[in-house]
Design an enzyme around this catalytic site. Structure first.
Site, PDB file in Angstrom:
ATOM      1  N   HIS A  11       0.993  -0.857   0.418  1.00  0.00           N
ATOM      2  CA  HIS A  11       0.194   0.289  -0.114  1.00  0.00           C
ATOM      3  C   HIS A  11       0.813   1.368  -0.240  1.00  0.00           C
ATOM      4  O   HIS A  11       0.253   2.445  -0.535  1.00  0.00           O
ATOM      5  CB  HIS A  11      -0.983  -0.411   1.104  1.00  0.00           C
ATOM      6  CG  HIS A  11      -1.743   1.231   1.326  1.00  0.00           C
ATOM      7  ND1 HIS A  11      -2.785   1.539   2.359  1.00  0.00           N
ATOM      8  CD2 HIS A  11      -3.129   2.172   0.016  1.00  0.00           C
ATOM      9  CE1 HIS A  11      -3.599   2.133   2.156  1.00  0.00           C
ATOM     10  NE2 HIS A  11      -3.055   2.525   1.115  1.00  0.00           N
ATOM     11  N   GLU A  13       2.374   1.942  -3.123  1.00  0.00           N
ATOM     12  CA  GLU A  13       1.067   2.125  -4.237  1.00  0.00           C
ATOM     13  C   GLU A  13       0.865   3.604  -4.365  1.00  0.00           C
ATOM     14  O   GLU A  13       0.943   4.413  -5.330  1.00  0.00           O
ATOM     15  CB  GLU A  13      -0.351   1.873  -4.011  1.00  0.00           C
ATOM     16  CG  GLU A  13      -1.965   2.457  -4.805  1.00  0.00           C
ATOM     17  CD  GLU A  13      -2.717   2.334  -4.190  1.00  0.00           C
ATOM     18  OE1 GLU A  13      -3.817   3.611  -3.829  1.00  0.00           O
ATOM     19  OE2 GLU A  13      -3.123   0.821  -3.660  1.00  0.00           O
ATOM     20  N   HIS A  14       1.067   4.492  -2.977  1.00  0.00           N
ATOM     21  CA  HIS A  14       1.201   5.963  -3.165  1.00  0.00           C
ATOM     22  C   HIS A  14       2.308   6.364  -3.021  1.00  0.00           C
ATOM     23  O   HIS A  14       2.968   7.811  -4.107  1.00  0.00           O
ATOM     24  CB  HIS A  14       1.098   6.038  -1.502  1.00  0.00           C
ATOM     25  CG  HIS A  14      -0.198   6.236  -0.883  1.00  0.00           C
ATOM     26  ND1 HIS A  14      -1.079   7.161  -0.365  1.00  0.00           N
ATOM     27  CD2 HIS A  14      -1.190   5.350  -1.060  1.00  0.00           C
ATOM     28  CE1 HIS A  14      -2.177   6.333  -0.135  1.00  0.00           C
ATOM     29  NE2 HIS A  14      -2.026   5.909  -0.051  1.00  0.00           N
ATOM     30  N   GLU A  46      -6.465   8.212   6.035  1.00  0.00           N
ATOM     31  CA  GLU A  46      -7.408   6.908   5.213  1.00  0.00           C
ATOM     32  C   GLU A  46      -7.793   5.580   5.995  1.00  0.00           C
ATOM     33  O   GLU A  46      -8.879   5.581   5.136  1.00  0.00           O
ATOM     34  CB  GLU A  46      -5.743   6.228   3.961  1.00  0.00           C
ATOM     35  CG  GLU A  46      -6.933   5.452   2.906  1.00  0.00           C
ATOM     36  CD  GLU A  46      -6.209   5.003   1.469  1.00  0.00           C
ATOM     37  OE1 GLU A  46      -6.284   3.795   1.156  1.00  0.00           O
ATOM     38  OE2 GLU A  46      -4.646   5.632   1.861  1.00  0.00           O
TER      39      GLU A  46
END
Length: 436
Positions: free
Chosen positions: A67, A70-71, A147
Site C-alpha cells: 500500500h 501505491e502512494h 485513509e
C-alpha cells in the site's frame, strides 16, 4: 465470434480478432508482457502497469509495504517530481491512479489516444525508478493513517474487513489490504525499498492497454521507455510464473458471532463462509447464485427482508475469490434488536437455495442481469484494460465477450443448487458492527 484460449507464458501473437478489434500479446526482452485490445471507434486509451504482488505477499515486518508503494510511486523519480507526474496528466485532461489488492497492484492512466506516448513514458518512469524518498514516505505515512481512519469510521467497511479476518483466519488473505495503523506506523523505509526491489522487476511486469491503439506501437513505446530506465532487459528472459494455489488452503473459519462495538444508529450484520477460488469451474454458477440470492431489487434477500418485512434498507450478497479460495457474505443493515431475526432470515434463504432449485424465471433474470451488466461494462476502455490484466495474471486464459456470456447462460438450475449446497455445507461466521 467466440474465443476462449489459454495463454502460455511464452506466447506472442494475436489472441482474438473480431469486427476490427484485435487482442494481441507480446513478450518483450526481460520477460515483460504486453497485452492490448484495439478499439478503433474510441478516441482514448487506458493503460495499466500490473505487478502480481498484493497485501498477502508482505513479510510480517514489512506489512503495509504494498500500500505504501501505491502512494510513493507517484512521489518522484530521478527525472520527475511529484508535481511533474501530476501535471503531466492534468495538462492533457487525463487521469492517473493506482489500486492495491490482495494479490496484485496496478498503476493506470486514461488519456486521449494522441497522449499515449506520454502516459507510457511517465508510468514506466514511476514503476521502474521511484525514489521512495524518506521525507515523502513520512508524509504518506500520515496520509495512509488518515485513509485507514476514514475506513474505520465506516461501519460497513469495518464489517467487511472483520469478515475476511474471521473467514480466513491465519492466512495473509485475511489481513486488510491497506495494513493496520500499528503496521503502518512500524514499517520502515528499508522494508518498503526491499519489497519494491524484490517485486518490481521486468519478469513480474504486465502492461495492458485498450482503446484506439496499435499493438506494435505500444510495444515500441514500452520497450523504449524501459531501455531508458536502466532495467536489465535480457533477451529471451521468461516471464514470472503465474500464482498458484497454496496447498495449505485459505485459512480457517472462526465460526460463531464476532461483534465490533461502534457508536452508530444501525447494526451492520454479515453472515458468511468460505467460497470458491478465481479459477474454480463453478465460479460462473456462483455468480448466478449470488444474483438470485442478493443481486438486486428482485433478489430473494431484498424481497424477503426489505420488501415483505421492512427490516432493512440495504441487503445484498457478495463473494470474493483468490487463487487459494474465497469467501461469501450476506449483508443487511438493521436495528440492533433485529440482528438475530435478520441473520436467521439470511441463513434461511441460503439453505433454501441449497435445498431446491431456483425457478426458471429467477434463472432467466439472473442470466439477463449478469450478461447485460457485463456487456455494458465492457464498453469502456478501462474495463477492457482490466480484463486483459485479469486474464494474464489470474486465469491464464483469454475469454472474449461472447464466450463469457455463453458461460453464464450455460449455468442451469441444477448447477446453482449444487454450488449453493457446497457453500451452505461449510462452517459459517457472523459479524456484527453496531451499538454495544
Amino acid at each position: 465470434m467466440t474465443v476462449q484460449r489459454e495463454i502460455p507464458l511464452d506466447f506472442s501473437g494475436v489472441l482474438a480478432e473480431d469486427r476490427g478489434a484485435v487482442v494481441c500479446r507480446s513478450v518483450l526482452p526481460g520477460g515483460v508482457r504486453v497485452l492490448t485490445e484495439s478499439m478503433p471507434d474510441q478516441r482514448s486509451v487506458t493503460v495499466g502497469y500490473w505487478v502480481a504482488v498484493g497485501s498477502r505477499d508482505e513479510s510480517p515486518e514489512g506489512y503495509g509495504s504494498t500500500h505504501f508503494l501505491e502512494h510513493l510511486l507517484f512521489k518522484g523519480t530521478p527525472t520527475r517530481t511529484a508535481m511533474d507526474i501530476a501535471s503531466a496528466f492534468d495538462r492533457v485532461g487525463g487521469e492517473s491512479n493506482a489500486g492495491t489488492a490482495k494479490e496484485s497492484t496496478v498503476y493506470h492512466a486514461h488519456v486521449l489516444d494522441e497522449d499515449l506516448p506520454m502516459a507510457v513514458e511517465v508510468l514506466t518512469d514511476m514503476v521502474t525508478s521511484s525514489l521512495i524518498d524518506a521525507d515523502e514516505l513520512e508524509t504518506e505515512r500520515g496520509v495512509i493513517l488518515e485513509e485507514l481512519a476514514m475506513d474505520a469510521d465506516d461501519p460497513v467497511d469495518v464489517a467487511h474487513e472483520r469478515l475476511a479476518a474471521v473467514l480466513m483466519d491465519g492466512h495473509p488473505l485475511g489481513r486488510p489490504i491497506g495494513g493496520t495503523p500499528e503496521a503502518i506506523r512500524a514499517v520502515t523505509r528499508e522494508h518498503v525499498v526491499a519489497h519494491y526491489r524484490h517485486w518490481y522487476r521486468p519478469q513480474e511486469l504486465v502492461i495492458t492497454a485498450a482503446g484506439n491503439l496499435d499493438h506494435d506501437d505500444v510495444c515500441r513505446l514500452v520497450l523504449d521507455a524501459l531501455e531508458r530506465s536502466g532495467w536489465d532487459l535480457a533477451e529471451g528472459a521468461a516471464p514470472a510464473p503465474r500464482r498458484t494455489a497454496d496447498a495449505a488452503g485459505a485459512g480457517a473459519v472462526l465460526a460463531g458471532t464476532h461483534t465490533v462495538a461502534k457508536q452508530v444508529e444501525q447494526a451492520n450484520v454479515i453472515v458468511g463462509g468460505q467460497s470458491l477460488s478465481t479459477t474454480d469451474p463453478d465460479r460462473f454458477a456462483l455468480g448466478v447464485m449470488m444474483s438470485v440470492l442478493g443481486g438486486g431489487m428482485s433478489s430473494r434477500l431484498f424481497q424477503e427482508i426489505r420488501e415483505r418485512r421492512g427490516l432493512a434498507y440495504s441487503t445484498y450478497s457478495f463473494s470474493a475469490g483468490y487463487s487459494d479460495g474465497g469467501y461469501f457474505g450476506l449483508y443487511a443493515g438493521c436495528q440492533p434488536e433485529r440482528v438475530d431475526e435478520v441473520a436467521a432470515l439470511m441463513e434461511a434463504e441460503l439453505e433454501r437455495m441449497a435445498a431446491a432449485e431456483v425457478t426458471a424465471e429467477e434463472l432467466d433474470r439472473a442470466h439477463g442481469q449478469i450478461c447485460g451488466g457485463t456487456v455494458l461494462g465492457m464498453e469502456s476502455t478501462g474495463a477492457r484494460m482490466s480484463r486483459l490484466g485479469r486474464a494474464e495474471l489470474v486465469t491464464g486464459e483469454f475469454v472474449d465477450l461472447s464466450a463469457s456470456l455463453a458461460r453464464v447462460r450455460a449455468v442451469d438450475a441444477g448447477r446453482v443448487r449444487a454450488v449453493a449446497a457446497r457453500l451452505a455445507a461449510g462452517e459459517r461466521a457472523r459479524v456484527v458492527v453496531g451499538p454495544a
